[in-house]
Design a protein around this motif. Structure first.
Motif, PDB file in Angstrom:
ATOM      1  N   THR A 109       0.841  -1.188   0.000  1.00  0.00           N
ATOM      2  CA  THR A 109       0.000   0.000   0.000  1.00  0.00           C
ATOM      3  C   THR A 109       0.882   1.246   0.000  1.00  0.00           C
ATOM      4  O   THR A 109       2.080   1.171   0.295  1.00  0.00           O
ATOM      5  N   VAL A 110       0.276   2.380  -0.311  1.00  0.00           N
ATOM      6  CA  VAL A 110       0.998   3.651  -0.262  1.00  0.00           C
ATOM      7  C   VAL A 110       1.534   3.868   1.146  1.00  0.00           C
ATOM      8  O   VAL A 110       2.692   4.268   1.336  1.00  0.00           O
ATOM      9  N   LYS A 111       0.717   3.574   2.147  1.00  0.00           N
ATOM     10  CA  LYS A 111       1.136   3.762   3.541  1.00  0.00           C
ATOM     11  C   LYS A 111       2.353   2.894   3.863  1.00  0.00           C
ATOM     12  O   LYS A 111       3.294   3.355   4.518  1.00  0.00           O
ATOM     13  N   MET A 127       8.193   2.545   4.952  1.00  0.00           N
ATOM     14  CA  MET A 127       9.519   1.983   4.647  1.00  0.00           C
ATOM     15  C   MET A 127      10.488   3.088   4.246  1.00  0.00           C
ATOM     16  O   MET A 127      11.639   3.101   4.693  1.00  0.00           O
ATOM     17  N   ALA A 128      10.029   4.021   3.402  1.00  0.00           N
ATOM     18  CA  ALA A 128      10.894   5.110   2.943  1.00  0.00           C
ATOM     19  C   ALA A 128      11.313   5.999   4.105  1.00  0.00           C
ATOM     20  O   ALA A 128      12.463   6.445   4.172  1.00  0.00           O
ATOM     21  N   SER A 139      14.827   7.352   2.345  1.00  0.00           N
ATOM     22  CA  SER A 139      14.399   7.844   1.031  1.00  0.00           C
ATOM     23  C   SER A 139      13.693   6.707   0.279  1.00  0.00           C
ATOM     24  O   SER A 139      13.821   5.537   0.637  1.00  0.00           O
ATOM     25  N   TYR A 140      12.995   7.099  -0.777  1.00  0.00           N
ATOM     26  CA  TYR A 140      12.397   6.092  -1.665  1.00  0.00           C
ATOM     27  C   TYR A 140      13.484   5.453  -2.516  1.00  0.00           C
ATOM     28  O   TYR A 140      13.412   4.282  -2.840  1.00  0.00           O
ATOM     29  N   GLU A 141      14.492   6.238  -2.845  1.00  0.00           N
ATOM     30  CA  GLU A 141      15.594   5.703  -3.650  1.00  0.00           C
ATOM     31  C   GLU A 141      16.291   4.554  -2.928  1.00  0.00           C
ATOM     32  O   GLU A 141      16.734   3.588  -3.560  1.00  0.00           O
ATOM     33  N   PHE A 186      10.692   7.516  -7.853  1.00  0.00           N
ATOM     34  CA  PHE A 186      11.020   6.252  -7.189  1.00  0.00           C
ATOM     35  C   PHE A 186       9.790   5.668  -6.502  1.00  0.00           C
ATOM     36  O   PHE A 186       9.506   4.480  -6.635  1.00  0.00           O
ATOM     37  N   LYS A 187       9.056   6.510  -5.787  1.00  0.00           N
ATOM     38  CA  LYS A 187       7.848   6.055  -5.085  1.00  0.00           C
ATOM     39  C   LYS A 187       6.825   5.518  -6.080  1.00  0.00           C
ATOM     40  O   LYS A 187       6.263   4.429  -5.885  1.00  0.00           O
TER      41      LYS A 187
END
Length: 118
Positions: free
Chosen positions: A37-39, A44-45, A50-52, A77-78
């Protein structure tokens, strides 16, 4: 929270899971059959910085889509991680406020050491 995001069909993920102590205390999420999910990706990010840091530049689609030639932003990245599970560097192990991303020997050993000393 004790959770592992992985691919059941990935032999590397399976090998790593077998090496982890107290695996039965984790909630396992096969990201192919149960999409993130987005959440979850946001959490995690935030933990990884970061999303990277969550993004796999070794994914086949990364090269096929020509993303290697583009300058990707955190938003990109997201978006790619949410669009296709293959862009998540796997496995992602979360335990007691710590996150371990990917399958490099160093990261896997850090996860094993951390979980062994809990």
């Amino acid at each position: 929270m004790r959770k592992i995001y992985f691919l059941k069909t990935c032999s590397t993920c399976q090998r790593i899971l077998k090496s982890l102590p107290n695996l039965d205390s984790f909630q396992l999420q096969d990201i192919k059959t149960e999409p993130m999910t987005v959440k979850q990706v946001d959490e995690m990010a935030q933990m990884a910085g970061s999303y990277e840091a969550l993004f796999s530049k070794r994914a086949t689609l990364y090269k096929e889509m020509g993303l290697k030639e583009e300058k990707l932003s955190e938003v990109d990245f997201k978006r790619y991680i949410l669009e296709h599970y293959t862009f998540l560097s796997r496995p992602v192990i979360i335990a007691n406020g710590k996150i371990f991303v990917g399958n490099s020997p160093k990261v896997v050993q850090q996860a094993i050491d951390f979980l062994s000393n809990e």
